[in-house]
Design a protein around this motif. Structure first.
Motif, PDB file in Angstrom:
ATOM      1  N   LEU A   1      -2.268  17.224   9.100  1.00  0.00           N
ATOM      2  CA  LEU A   1      -1.618  16.142   6.857  1.00  0.00           C
ATOM      3  C   LEU A   1      -3.217  15.772   7.142  1.00  0.00           C
ATOM      4  CD1 LEU A   1       0.369  14.871   9.779  1.00  0.00           C
ATOM      5  CD2 LEU A   1       1.478  14.158   7.861  1.00  0.00           C
ATOM      6  N   PRO A   2      -3.867  16.602   6.415  1.00  0.00           N
ATOM      7  CA  PRO A   2      -5.012  16.445   5.080  1.00  0.00           C
ATOM      8  C   PRO A   2      -3.715  15.857   3.597  1.00  0.00           C
ATOM      9  CG  PRO A   2      -4.545  19.102   4.810  1.00  0.00           C
ATOM     10  CD  PRO A   2      -3.697  17.969   6.259  1.00  0.00           C
ATOM     11  N   ALA A   3      -4.875  14.931   3.578  1.00  0.00           N
ATOM     12  CA  ALA A   3      -4.785  14.166   2.072  1.00  0.00           C
ATOM     13  C   ALA A   3      -5.525  13.657   1.079  1.00  0.00           C
ATOM     14  CB  ALA A   3      -3.292  13.596   2.811  1.00  0.00           C
ATOM     15  N   TYR A   4      -5.115  13.655  -0.498  1.00  0.00           N
ATOM     16  CA  TYR A   4      -5.594  12.706  -0.977  1.00  0.00           C
ATOM     17  C   TYR A   4      -5.407  11.465  -1.835  1.00  0.00           C
ATOM     18  CZ  TYR A   4      -8.291  11.763  -5.479  1.00  0.00           C
ATOM     19  OH  TYR A   4      -8.879  10.888  -6.654  1.00  0.00           O
ATOM     20  N   LEU A   5      -5.677  10.883  -2.001  1.00  0.00           N
ATOM     21  CA  LEU A   5      -4.966   9.883  -2.986  1.00  0.00           C
ATOM     22  C   LEU A   5      -5.878   8.903  -3.912  1.00  0.00           C
ATOM     23  CD1 LEU A   5      -2.716   7.949  -2.401  1.00  0.00           C
ATOM     24  CD2 LEU A   5      -3.389   6.012  -0.996  1.00  0.00           C
ATOM     25  N   GLY A   6      -5.343   8.943  -4.630  1.00  0.00           N
ATOM     26  CA  GLY A   6      -5.922   8.523  -6.310  1.00  0.00           C
ATOM     27  C   GLY A   6      -5.911   7.006  -6.436  1.00  0.00           C
ATOM     28  N   THR A   7      -5.823   6.032  -5.398  1.00  0.00           N
ATOM     29  CA  THR A   7      -6.153   5.368  -6.065  1.00  0.00           C
ATOM     30  C   THR A   7      -7.582   4.622  -7.293  1.00  0.00           C
ATOM     31  OG1 THR A   7      -7.447   4.603  -3.994  1.00  0.00           O
ATOM     32  CG2 THR A   7      -4.990   3.815  -4.316  1.00  0.00           C
ATOM     33  N   GLU A   8      -7.420   3.499  -6.710  1.00  0.00           N
ATOM     34  CA  GLU A   8      -8.917   2.746  -7.648  1.00  0.00           C
ATOM     35  C   GLU A   8     -10.328   3.238  -7.573  1.00  0.00           C
ATOM     36  OE1 GLU A   8      -8.604  -1.417  -9.442  1.00  0.00           O
ATOM     37  OE2 GLU A   8      -7.499  -0.622 -10.515  1.00  0.00           O
TER      38      GLU A   8
ATOM     39  N   PRO B   1      12.655  11.274   4.502  1.00  0.00           N
ATOM     40  CA  PRO B   1      11.134  10.819   4.049  1.00  0.00           C
ATOM     41  C   PRO B   1      10.665  12.285   5.011  1.00  0.00           C
ATOM     42  CG  PRO B   1      11.666   9.479   5.860  1.00  0.00           C
ATOM     43  CD  PRO B   1      13.062   9.912   5.756  1.00  0.00           C
ATOM     44  N   PHE B   2       9.792  12.903   4.815  1.00  0.00           N
ATOM     45  CA  PHE B   2       8.729  13.694   5.556  1.00  0.00           C
ATOM     46  C   PHE B   2       8.119  13.611   6.082  1.00  0.00           C
ATOM     47  CE2 PHE B   2       6.683  17.508   6.725  1.00  0.00           C
ATOM     48  CZ  PHE B   2       7.179  18.294   7.152  1.00  0.00           C
ATOM     49  N   GLY B   3       6.826  12.350   5.181  1.00  0.00           N
ATOM     50  CA  GLY B   3       5.929  11.647   5.972  1.00  0.00           C
ATOM     51  C   GLY B   3       4.955  12.134   5.172  1.00  0.00           C
ATOM     52  N   LEU B   4       4.476  11.550   4.444  1.00  0.00           N
ATOM     53  CA  LEU B   4       2.800  11.614   3.805  1.00  0.00           C
ATOM     54  C   LEU B   4       1.864  11.422   4.166  1.00  0.00           C
ATOM     55  CD1 LEU B   4       4.554  12.016   0.233  1.00  0.00           C
ATOM     56  CD2 LEU B   4       4.858  13.647   1.523  1.00  0.00           C
ATOM     57  N   GLY B   5       0.616  12.568   4.125  1.00  0.00           N
ATOM     58  CA  GLY B   5      -0.163  12.383   4.729  1.00  0.00           C
ATOM     59  C   GLY B   5      -1.186  11.425   4.151  1.00  0.00           C
ATOM     60  N   ALA B   6      -0.751  11.161   2.299  1.00  0.00           N
ATOM     61  CA  ALA B   6      -1.238  10.528   1.776  1.00  0.00           C
ATOM     62  C   ALA B   6      -1.016   8.718   2.064  1.00  0.00           C
ATOM     63  CB  ALA B   6      -0.415  10.359  -0.316  1.00  0.00           C
ATOM     64  N   LEU B   7       1.082   8.769   2.704  1.00  0.00           N
ATOM     65  CA  LEU B   7       0.339   7.281   3.129  1.00  0.00           C
ATOM     66  C   LEU B   7      -0.156   7.057   4.344  1.00  0.00           C
ATOM     67  CD1 LEU B   7       4.480   7.505   3.314  1.00  0.00           C
ATOM     68  CD2 LEU B   7       3.515   6.878   1.120  1.00  0.00           C
ATOM     69  N   ASP B   8      -0.157   7.955   4.781  1.00  0.00           N
ATOM     70  CA  ASP B   8      -1.624   7.088   6.230  1.00  0.00           C
ATOM     71  C   ASP B   8      -2.776   7.047   5.629  1.00  0.00           C
ATOM     72  OD1 ASP B   8      -0.289   8.759   9.203  1.00  0.00           O
ATOM     73  OD2 ASP B   8       0.321   9.914   7.510  1.00  0.00           O
ATOM     74  N   LEU B   9      -3.621   7.388   4.426  1.00  0.00           N
ATOM     75  CA  LEU B   9      -4.636   7.322   3.918  1.00  0.00           C
ATOM     76  C   LEU B   9      -4.542   5.541   3.199  1.00  0.00           C
ATOM     77  CD1 LEU B   9      -6.167   9.468   2.135  1.00  0.00           C
ATOM     78  CD2 LEU B   9      -6.229   9.921   4.161  1.00  0.00           C
ATOM     79  N   ALA B  10      -3.369   5.810   3.054  1.00  0.00           N
ATOM     80  CA  ALA B  10      -2.824   4.067   2.535  1.00  0.00           C
ATOM     81  C   ALA B  10      -2.953   2.929   2.892  1.00  0.00           C
ATOM     82  CB  ALA B  10      -1.695   4.107   1.319  1.00  0.00           C
ATOM     83  N   VAL B  11      -2.334   3.317   3.995  1.00  0.00           N
ATOM     84  CA  VAL B  11      -2.895   1.718   5.460  1.00  0.00           C
ATOM     85  C   VAL B  11      -3.645   2.139   6.480  1.00  0.00           C
ATOM     86  CG1 VAL B  11      -1.373   1.229   7.339  1.00  0.00           C
ATOM     87  CG2 VAL B  11       0.217   2.739   5.707  1.00  0.00           C
TER      88      VAL B  11
ATOM     89  N   ALA C   1       0.623  -1.197   0.017  1.00  0.00           N
ATOM     90  CA  ALA C   1       0.219   0.089  -0.399  1.00  0.00           C
ATOM     91  C   ALA C   1       0.606   1.205  -0.019  1.00  0.00           C
ATOM     92  CB  ALA C   1      -1.329  -0.320   0.994  1.00  0.00           C
ATOM     93  N   VAL C   2       2.119   1.514   0.584  1.00  0.00           N
ATOM     94  CA  VAL C   2       3.163   2.410   1.081  1.00  0.00           C
ATOM     95  C   VAL C   2       3.294   2.971  -0.466  1.00  0.00           C
ATOM     96  CG1 VAL C   2       5.589   3.514   1.934  1.00  0.00           C
ATOM     97  CG2 VAL C   2       3.229   2.080   3.527  1.00  0.00           C
ATOM     98  N   ARG C   3       4.109   1.409  -1.539  1.00  0.00           N
ATOM     99  CA  ARG C   3       4.378   1.260  -2.068  1.00  0.00           C
ATOM    100  C   ARG C   3       4.208   1.970  -3.017  1.00  0.00           C
ATOM    101  NH1 ARG C   3       5.371  -0.466  -7.048  1.00  0.00           N
ATOM    102  NH2 ARG C   3       7.161  -0.816  -8.193  1.00  0.00           N
ATOM    103  N   ASP C   4       2.279   1.315  -3.535  1.00  0.00           N
ATOM    104  CA  ASP C   4       1.613   2.241  -3.939  1.00  0.00           C
ATOM    105  C   ASP C   4       0.916   3.803  -4.614  1.00  0.00           C
ATOM    106  OD1 ASP C   4       1.445   0.070  -5.477  1.00  0.00           O
ATOM    107  OD2 ASP C   4      -0.459  -0.795  -4.536  1.00  0.00           O
ATOM    108  N   ALA C   5       0.950   4.087  -3.057  1.00  0.00           N
ATOM    109  CA  ALA C   5       0.858   6.319  -2.278  1.00  0.00           C
ATOM    110  C   ALA C   5       2.605   6.390  -2.856  1.00  0.00           C
ATOM    111  CB  ALA C   5       0.685   5.684  -1.559  1.00  0.00           C
TER     112      ALA C   5
END
Length: 331
Positions: free
Chosen positions: A57-64, A295-305, A23-27
């Motif tokens: 940390l707000p974020a959007y992750l464009g998965t399927e 790695p600063f740490g991106l909110g998108a990674l939190d969403l992925a996990v 999940a983190v790799r894909d993000a």
């Protein structure tokens, strides 16, 4: 609204290292392809207090199945001396159809494991035939880093520990033997001896300003600079540098931010981890100098996990569902 507490989040994540890494790799790959929205983290600091902070940390992750949400994470280093965890966090997931919040998750474990997964992915992307790792800082993050390194660097045989608290090092070593097993545990008596022990090093400390030039590291060492503020600017400038996001990592007085301020540019950054994992950039670990992953740490990674947690928790029937969370009060 599904509410998941700390124990339920851990239950959902235990044994899911491969799924979290994926999940983190894909993000990261999606981020490199421009399929995320990751605003700069907002740091809430307090008057006359340069240690404690809470970060949004707000974020959007464009998965399927696209995901949006926000993590609210505090860091109060003084907690450790009182027997409490330094970090605590909550994460909200929102529906991309209605904008409604769909889940509230305790997120310190999510944060720790996405951070660890990112470091472990960097170690796999920049291999060096490592049989040992030095962990500087014997807290929650480095324990998770070790957990995930054992998956991505299966040749590891030895872990060398260093912490300013010898008691914390000893306790960490016992936990490694009890929970991870199969590793030889060594405790270094100085930072220098830890840094010279192996060509793979992870910094996960609460340092607020740089405190080492890492001279004891041999050329060819990969430093997983998870805590971001340990290394002197000169060390950054003399290394091969991989980051998660250039704009994010060059702020908030990180070592890379200080390096940028010194030279007035960011040309010392060689690649992003998303580019490496996605194959758009090819880069090997340097043999004649240090390679540093910051790695600063991106909110998108939190969403992925969090998405992994949400799905596994649903499958396991974990958590408390509050169906009327958004319903107005009855008159």
């Amino acid at each position: 609204m599904l509410i998941l507490g700390a124990a339920q989040v851990r239950q959902a994540l235990d044994g899911a290292e491969e799924e979290v890494l994926s999940a983190v790799r894909d993000a990261y790959v999606l981020h490199a392809a421009g399929r995320t929205v990751v605003p700069h983290s907002s740091f809430l600091r307090f008057p006359d207090d340069d240690r404690n902070r809470i970060i949004a940390l707000p974020a959007y992750l464009g998965t399927e199945s696209p995901i949006a949400g926000i993590k609210w994470i505090s860091s109060f280093p003084g907690n450790v001396a009182n027997g409490l965890e330094r970090a605590s966090a909550a994460l909200i997931l929102n529906s991309m159809e209605t904008g409604h919040p769909t889940a509230l998750l305790e997120s310190s474990t999510i944060s720790a494991r996405r951070t660890a997964a990112s470091a472990a992915l960097a170690a796999a992307a920049l291999p060096g035939g490592d049989t040992g790792v030095a962990l500087v800082g014997c807290g929650v993050i480095n324990f998770e880093v070790l957990r995930f390194l054992r998956v991505t660097v299966p040749t590891l045989e030895t872990v060398t520990l260093f912490d300013l608290s010898g008691e914390r090092s000893e306790a960490f070593g016992r936990r490694v033997e009890e929970e991870l097993g199969g590793l030889k545990v060594e405790i270094a008596d100085s930072l220098g001896s830890a840094l010279s022990a192996h060509r793979l090093v992870s910094f996960a400390t609460v340092a607020g300003v740089p405190h080492t030039a890492a001279e004891a590291c041999a050329p060819g060492t990969l430093i997983l600079h998870v805590s971001l503020r340990d290394l002197e600017a000169s060390t950054i400038l003399g290394a091969v540098n991989v980051v998660d996001d250039v704009d994010h990592v060059c702020r908030a007085a990180t070592s890379l931010h200080l390096a940028e301020q010194r030279v007035g540019h960011r040309d010392f950054i060689d690649a992003s981890i998303g580019e490496l994992l996605g194959g758009s950039v090819s880069l090997e670990r340097a043999t004649d100098r240090l390679t540093i992953f910051s790695p600063f740490g991106l909110g998108a990674l939190d969403l992925a996990v969090a998405a992994v947690v949400h799905q596994r928790a649903t499958d396991l029937g974990l958590g408390t569902d509050v169906p009327d969370f958004l319903l107005p009060e009855l008159p």
